[in-house]
Design an enzyme around this catalytic site. Sequence first.
Site, PDB file in Angstrom:
ATOM      1  N   ASP A  70       0.881  -1.165   0.000  1.00  0.00           N
ATOM      2  CA  ASP A  70       0.000   0.000   0.000  1.00  0.00           C
ATOM      3  C   ASP A  70       0.923   1.221   0.000  1.00  0.00           C
ATOM      4  O   ASP A  70       1.603   1.490   0.992  1.00  0.00           O
ATOM      5  CB  ASP A  70      -0.884  -0.011   1.245  1.00  0.00           C
ATOM      6  CG  ASP A  70      -1.733   1.251   1.401  1.00  0.00           C
ATOM      7  OD1 ASP A  70      -1.580   2.198   0.590  1.00  0.00           O
ATOM      8  OD2 ASP A  70      -2.530   1.306   2.352  1.00  0.00           O
ATOM      9  N   VAL A  71       0.980   1.936  -1.118  1.00  0.00           N
ATOM     10  CA  VAL A  71       1.970   3.013  -1.248  1.00  0.00           C
ATOM     11  C   VAL A  71       1.695   4.200  -0.338  1.00  0.00           C
ATOM     12  O   VAL A  71       2.553   5.081  -0.195  1.00  0.00           O
ATOM     13  CB  VAL A  71       2.094   3.500  -2.710  1.00  0.00           C
ATOM     14  CG1 VAL A  71       2.589   2.379  -3.612  1.00  0.00           C
ATOM     15  CG2 VAL A  71       0.787   4.095  -3.215  1.00  0.00           C
ATOM     16  N   TYR A 163      -7.783  14.773  -7.927  1.00  0.00           N
ATOM     17  CA  TYR A 163      -6.805  14.148  -8.826  1.00  0.00           C
ATOM     18  C   TYR A 163      -5.887  15.207  -9.444  1.00  0.00           C
ATOM     19  O   TYR A 163      -4.677  15.024  -9.534  1.00  0.00           O
ATOM     20  CB  TYR A 163      -7.565  13.388  -9.908  1.00  0.00           C
ATOM     21  CG  TYR A 163      -6.725  12.494 -10.786  1.00  0.00           C
ATOM     22  CD1 TYR A 163      -6.244  11.274 -10.309  1.00  0.00           C
ATOM     23  CD2 TYR A 163      -6.443  12.839 -12.102  1.00  0.00           C
ATOM     24  CE1 TYR A 163      -5.498  10.434 -11.120  1.00  0.00           C
ATOM     25  CE2 TYR A 163      -5.699  12.009 -12.922  1.00  0.00           C
ATOM     26  CZ  TYR A 163      -5.229  10.803 -12.422  1.00  0.00           C
ATOM     27  OH  TYR A 163      -4.486   9.969 -13.232  1.00  0.00           O
ATOM     28  N   THR A 198      -6.660   1.881 -21.398  1.00  0.00           N
ATOM     29  CA  THR A 198      -6.455   0.724 -20.531  1.00  0.00           C
ATOM     30  C   THR A 198      -7.770  -0.044 -20.432  1.00  0.00           C
ATOM     31  O   THR A 198      -8.826   0.431 -20.858  1.00  0.00           O
ATOM     32  CB  THR A 198      -6.034   1.177 -19.127  1.00  0.00           C
ATOM     33  OG1 THR A 198      -7.081   1.994 -18.572  1.00  0.00           O
ATOM     34  CG2 THR A 198      -4.744   1.981 -19.177  1.00  0.00           C
TER      35      THR A 198
END
Length: 260
Positions: A70-71, A163, A198
Amino acid sequence: MIQDYRKLFSLEGKHALVTGGAQGLGLSIAEAFCAAGAVVTIADINEESVNAAAKELCEQGGTVYAVTCDVSNEEQVAAMVRTAAEKMGGLDVMVANAGVSTRAPAEEMTLDQWNRVIDIDLKGVFLCDREAGRYMLANGGGSIINMSSIIGIVGNTTGNSNYAAAKGGVSSLTKVMAVEWAQRGIRVNAIAPAQTATKLIEGLMRDNPATRKYFEEHIPMGRLGKPCEIASAAVFLAADATSFVTGQTIAVDGGVTCAF
């Protein structure tokens, strides 16, 4: 004598760590690194997914390890970097790619939505850069590549204030770290993709055709990016060919950031 440019663009002998590597752009970058000759560790929060992705890349001929992380967790990031370096026998390239997006108009966005994106997309990048930087400073340097976004450069109307703030912060963080480490053997750059096809985005567009129309109308080239086009930029920044490039955010965006 003609310079051997094939060697300059090769990643043979390099060891790379890619976060968010179990899917999407992270997986594409890991594939590209393998093709260019690197040994790769992919990290992801989902243990099952990252193990499956690493297995698939190995079956395709890569040398790939998997780590769960988990960054946004400081201790886990430190352990990830340490484990990856031990598994691979070094760490030359760090790609801080892991990220999330939670959309809402600014007036409706909750603090939880804001904090989740900032924690992963900005704090997570800082933690990955810091820990990789510590290793690289002690072991001869390297290349750090952060994942920004055109949303951190230009405004939009799709409910991305959290974001945008995170990705704008990533680009600024990239410049500062690049300057701090410029004379100590570490290059720090970022990639700012436009909307890219993606599996996640393709699914979103299938469910809402208006989304595809919106994206295509706002990209001068009239199409979404391909994952391999973003991954190619990562190979470029990881290679010795770009040994004089640092502090840059490279927009891979079909012309979005130069349009009006």
